[in-house]
Design an enzyme around this catalytic site. Sequence first.
Site, PDB file in Angstrom:
ATOM      1  N   LYS A 145       0.815  -1.225   0.000  1.00  0.00           N
ATOM      2  CA  LYS A 145       0.000   0.000   0.000  1.00  0.00           C
ATOM      3  C   LYS A 145       0.846   1.271   0.000  1.00  0.00           C
ATOM      4  O   LYS A 145       2.034   1.252   0.320  1.00  0.00           O
ATOM      5  CB  LYS A 145      -1.001  -0.040   1.162  1.00  0.00           C
ATOM      6  CG  LYS A 145      -2.156  -0.977   0.813  1.00  0.00           C
ATOM      7  CD  LYS A 145      -3.320  -0.936   1.741  1.00  0.00           C
ATOM      8  CE  LYS A 145      -4.423  -1.861   1.183  1.00  0.00           C
ATOM      9  NZ  LYS A 145      -5.528  -2.027   2.123  1.00  0.00           N
ATOM     10  N   ARG A 195      -4.039 -10.534   4.129  1.00  0.00           N
ATOM     11  CA  ARG A 195      -4.418 -10.418   2.712  1.00  0.00           C
ATOM     12  C   ARG A 195      -3.227  -9.839   1.948  1.00  0.00           C
ATOM     13  O   ARG A 195      -2.856  -8.690   2.163  1.00  0.00           O
ATOM     14  CB  ARG A 195      -5.630  -9.485   2.603  1.00  0.00           C
ATOM     15  CG  ARG A 195      -6.156  -9.274   1.192  1.00  0.00           C
ATOM     16  CD  ARG A 195      -7.321  -8.275   1.199  1.00  0.00           C
ATOM     17  NE  ARG A 195      -7.874  -8.095  -0.122  1.00  0.00           N
ATOM     18  CZ  ARG A 195      -7.382  -7.261  -1.017  1.00  0.00           C
ATOM     19  NH1 ARG A 195      -6.343  -6.509  -0.743  1.00  0.00           N
ATOM     20  NH2 ARG A 195      -7.947  -7.170  -2.211  1.00  0.00           N
TER      21      ARG A 195
HETATM   22  C1  PT1 Z   1      -8.133  -4.445   2.755  1.00  0.00           C
HETATM   23  C2  PT1 Z   1      -8.418  -4.343   1.352  1.00  0.00           C
HETATM   24  C3  PT1 Z   1      -9.513  -5.110   0.872  1.00  0.00           C
HETATM   25  N1  PT1 Z   1      -7.708  -3.576   0.501  1.00  0.00           N
HETATM   26  C4  PT1 Z   1      -9.906  -5.944   3.015  1.00  0.00           C
HETATM   27  N2  PT1 Z   1     -10.226  -5.900   1.714  1.00  0.00           N
HETATM   28  C5  PT1 Z   1      -8.061  -3.496  -0.792  1.00  0.00           C
HETATM   29  N3  PT1 Z   1     -10.638  -6.730   3.854  1.00  0.00           N
HETATM   30  C6  PT1 Z   1      -9.135  -4.263  -1.275  1.00  0.00           C
HETATM   31  C7  PT1 Z   1      -3.050   2.267  -1.012  1.00  0.00           C
HETATM   32  O1  PT1 Z   1      -3.031   3.082  -0.064  1.00  0.00           O
HETATM   33  O2  PT1 Z   1      -7.144  -3.775   3.296  1.00  0.00           O
HETATM   34  N4  PT1 Z   1      -8.875  -5.240   3.534  1.00  0.00           N
HETATM   35  N5  PT1 Z   1      -9.834  -5.041  -0.445  1.00  0.00           N
HETATM   36  C8  PT1 Z   1      -7.274  -2.630  -1.731  1.00  0.00           C
HETATM   37  N6  PT1 Z   1      -7.465  -1.251  -1.417  1.00  0.00           N
HETATM   38  C9  PT1 Z   1      -6.405  -0.354  -1.358  1.00  0.00           C
HETATM   39  C10 PT1 Z   1      -6.464   0.722  -0.478  1.00  0.00           C
HETATM   40  C11 PT1 Z   1      -5.270  -0.585  -2.114  1.00  0.00           C
HETATM   41  C12 PT1 Z   1      -5.382   1.583  -0.368  1.00  0.00           C
HETATM   42  C13 PT1 Z   1      -4.197   0.267  -2.026  1.00  0.00           C
HETATM   43  C14 PT1 Z   1      -4.228   1.368  -1.142  1.00  0.00           C
HETATM   44  O3  PT1 Z   1      -2.133   2.128  -1.816  1.00  0.00           O
END
Ligand code: PT1
Length: 271
Positions: free
Chosen positions: A219, A253
């Site tokens: 992230k 995850r």
């Molecule tokens: C998560 C999650 C998800 N993240 C769960 N499901 C994502 N339960 C999708 C960044 O800051 O943490 N928990 N499903 C992906 N979402 C992101 C959010 C991807 C922020 C990248 C960032 O780079």
Amino acid sequence: MQQLLDKIRSDRWVVMGILNVTPDSFSDGGRFNRLDDALQHALQMHDEGAEIIDIGGESTRPGAMPVSVDEEIDRVIPVIEKIRQHSDVAISIDTSKPLVMQAAIEAGASMVNDVNALHAEGAVELCVRHQIPVCLMHKQGDPSTMQHRPHYENAVEEIKQYLIERANVCIASGLTAEKICIDPGFGFGKTLENNLSLLKEMSQFCALDYPVLVGISRKSMFGRLLGRDVEDRLVASASAVVIAYMKGARFFRVHDVAETCDALKLCEAIK
Ligand code: PT1
């Protein structure tokens, strides 16, 4: 799937492999190629130690735009069906839409992973009707704008209260507590400082008595902290998993399954 949650509750770890089926997540090629690539990727992650594959057809990264129900169903259902033909690995559906949850459950998904914590109309009822395990995640705002001005008085406290409240709604509606996981939602309407507090205070979430899912892989908080591009965040991501493990988390995850499993085996060996 319930066995996986029981495994986590008995203090063992579980890795969830990320399978994005958004158009930008595949190089090119026709529908067949994409399907086949998705299957191979899922099987490879399973091989490397992922016990559940999380399939999402709508990006929730900062700045991402929503997609329609039909589009999301067209993206994820063929992939779930394809994996089901070749493997009995557990599948979770990463969606906030009840119609997508319904179709995915019918196609063989055995967990609902909702970044919106089942806020959509009918989502709680649908999960109760199927008595399907759920992951309830915290976010502030929506992906398109959530990183503009995240604000909390006390992030850890507010996020804990939110997750307790959403779990209570599910339980009051008839979902058994053993089917609920919680997730503080790294990167979802959080500053770098907020994200670091969530990691530092991970024990507080683990003390709530629901399995805690940690989704921190690659992230942008690591981009902010280290100035590294997304493809160079493996060491930081695996290190964050180790920290979270040491503070009690057991459900992760991730994109990099083999490397994360190595790190977790080390954690377990010194437990
Ligand atoms: C998560 C999650 C998800 N993240 C769960 N499901 C994502 N339960 C999708 C960044 O800051 O943490 N928990 N499903 C992906 N979402 C992101 C959010 C991807 C922020 C990248 C960032 O780079």
